[in-house]
Design an enzyme around this catalytic site. Structure first.
Site, PDB file in Angstrom:
ATOM      1  N   GLU A 197      -5.781   7.789   8.186  1.00  0.00           N
ATOM      2  CA  GLU A 197      -5.474   8.527   6.942  1.00  0.00           C
ATOM      3  C   GLU A 197      -4.008   8.965   6.926  1.00  0.00           C
ATOM      4  O   GLU A 197      -3.518   9.599   7.871  1.00  0.00           O
ATOM      5  CB  GLU A 197      -6.378   9.755   6.759  1.00  0.00           C
ATOM      6  N   SER A 198      -3.320   8.647   5.830  1.00  0.00           N
ATOM      7  CA  SER A 198      -1.870   8.838   5.771  1.00  0.00           C
ATOM      8  C   SER A 198      -1.442  10.284   6.007  1.00  0.00           C
ATOM      9  O   SER A 198      -0.494  10.546   6.771  1.00  0.00           O
ATOM     10  CB  SER A 198      -1.313   8.335   4.441  1.00  0.00           C
ATOM     11  N   VAL A 209      -6.362   0.678   5.816  1.00  0.00           N
ATOM     12  CA  VAL A 209      -5.046   1.045   6.319  1.00  0.00           C
ATOM     13  C   VAL A 209      -4.571   2.275   5.547  1.00  0.00           C
ATOM     14  O   VAL A 209      -5.054   2.541   4.445  1.00  0.00           O
ATOM     15  CB  VAL A 209      -4.032  -0.115   6.154  1.00  0.00           C
ATOM     16  N   CYS A 222       0.837  -1.203   0.000  1.00  0.00           N
ATOM     17  CA  CYS A 222       0.000   0.000   0.000  1.00  0.00           C
ATOM     18  C   CYS A 222       0.872   1.253   0.000  1.00  0.00           C
ATOM     19  O   CYS A 222       1.676   1.454   0.921  1.00  0.00           O
ATOM     20  CB  CYS A 222      -0.911  -0.018   1.229  1.00  0.00           C
TER      21      CYS A 222
END
Length: 240
Positions: free
Chosen positions: A80-81, A68, A28
């Site tokens: 949330e990245s 993820v 990811c």
């Protein structure tokens, strides 16, 4: 860090004192964003990979959507990245990954948002549900990258962050790493017009040698193996 992706029926590993935990998936790009920042800041952490086709029951207590990445500090969970990396930059300020000047910081954040167009175009090409020719993807991405080439030339540095990479550099990397995958999936040679993007070509070569980034890189061959099987009923996450 175990390479195994935990699935339904597994137990949640106990957290270690003094560490934060990142829940993610090995392939990811959003997970990779967070891993790079954790590395860049030397934050003690461990990574638990989740099988996104068959999530463990306990993971829905951490993120009800089952997605993820998710960061667990032991006291709170951040999702949330982009929210996670900004949280990490505030909680662990050394080294800072944004410029100290508020105007320059806002400009970097603006370019991170603009990079979302590249993210969207690349994601569409990686999954290619409409079987579009790879050339259309390349044209779309190159159009968006023109502004980034011009910005890097304007700054006059190898990285957007200056002599050392900053948040903007790190947020862009996962999609740079995946740039050759759409062509490889269609058994074509990737044709990138290096003469039109000399700054970004030099940027990519320099950034992949930065340890915080290099420690997260997956080979093109492995990315392709994973994606070729991901759309099937029993995708393989491990031992690739």
């Amino acid at each position: 860090m175990s390479e195994e992706h935990l699935a339904a029926g597994s137990a949640c590993p106990p957290m270690n004192d003094g560490e934060v935990r990142l829940y993610g998936m090995r392939f990811c790009p959003f997970t990779q964003r967070v891993r790079i920042v954790l590395n860049a800041k030397n934050i003690p952490h461990n990574v638990v990979y989740i099988n996104l086709k068959n999530q463990p029951e306990w993971y829905f207590k951490i993120n009800p959507d089952g997605k993820v990445p998710a960061l667990d500090t032991g006291d709170e969970v951040v999702l949330e990245s982009l929210d996670i990396v900004d949280f990490l930059d505030q909680k662990f300020p050394d080294p800072p990954l944004y410029p100290s000047d508020p105007e320059l910081k806002n400009r970097d954040k603006e370019f991170i948002q603009k990079f979302g167009k590249v993210v969207g175009a690349t994601s569409k090409a990686l999954h290619n549900k409409d079987n579009s020719p790879v050339d259309s993807y390349i044209e779309d991405v190159l159009e968006h990258l023109k502004e980034f080439e011009a910005e890097l030339a304007k700054r006059g540095t190898i990285f957007f962050g200056g002599d050392n990479p900053g948040m903007l550099d790190y947020m862009m990397w996962p999609w740079s790493e995946r740039s050759k995958i759409p062509s490889a999936l269609q058994d074509k040679e990737f044709q990138f017009p290096k003469e039109k993007f000399p700054k970004l070509v030099a940027w990519r070569e320099a950034l992949k040698d930065v340890k915080a980034v290099g420690d997260t890189i997956t080979s093109l061959e492995t990315h392709v193996k994973f994606l070729k099987g991901y759309q099937g009923p029993n995708p393989k996450f491990d031992n690739l």
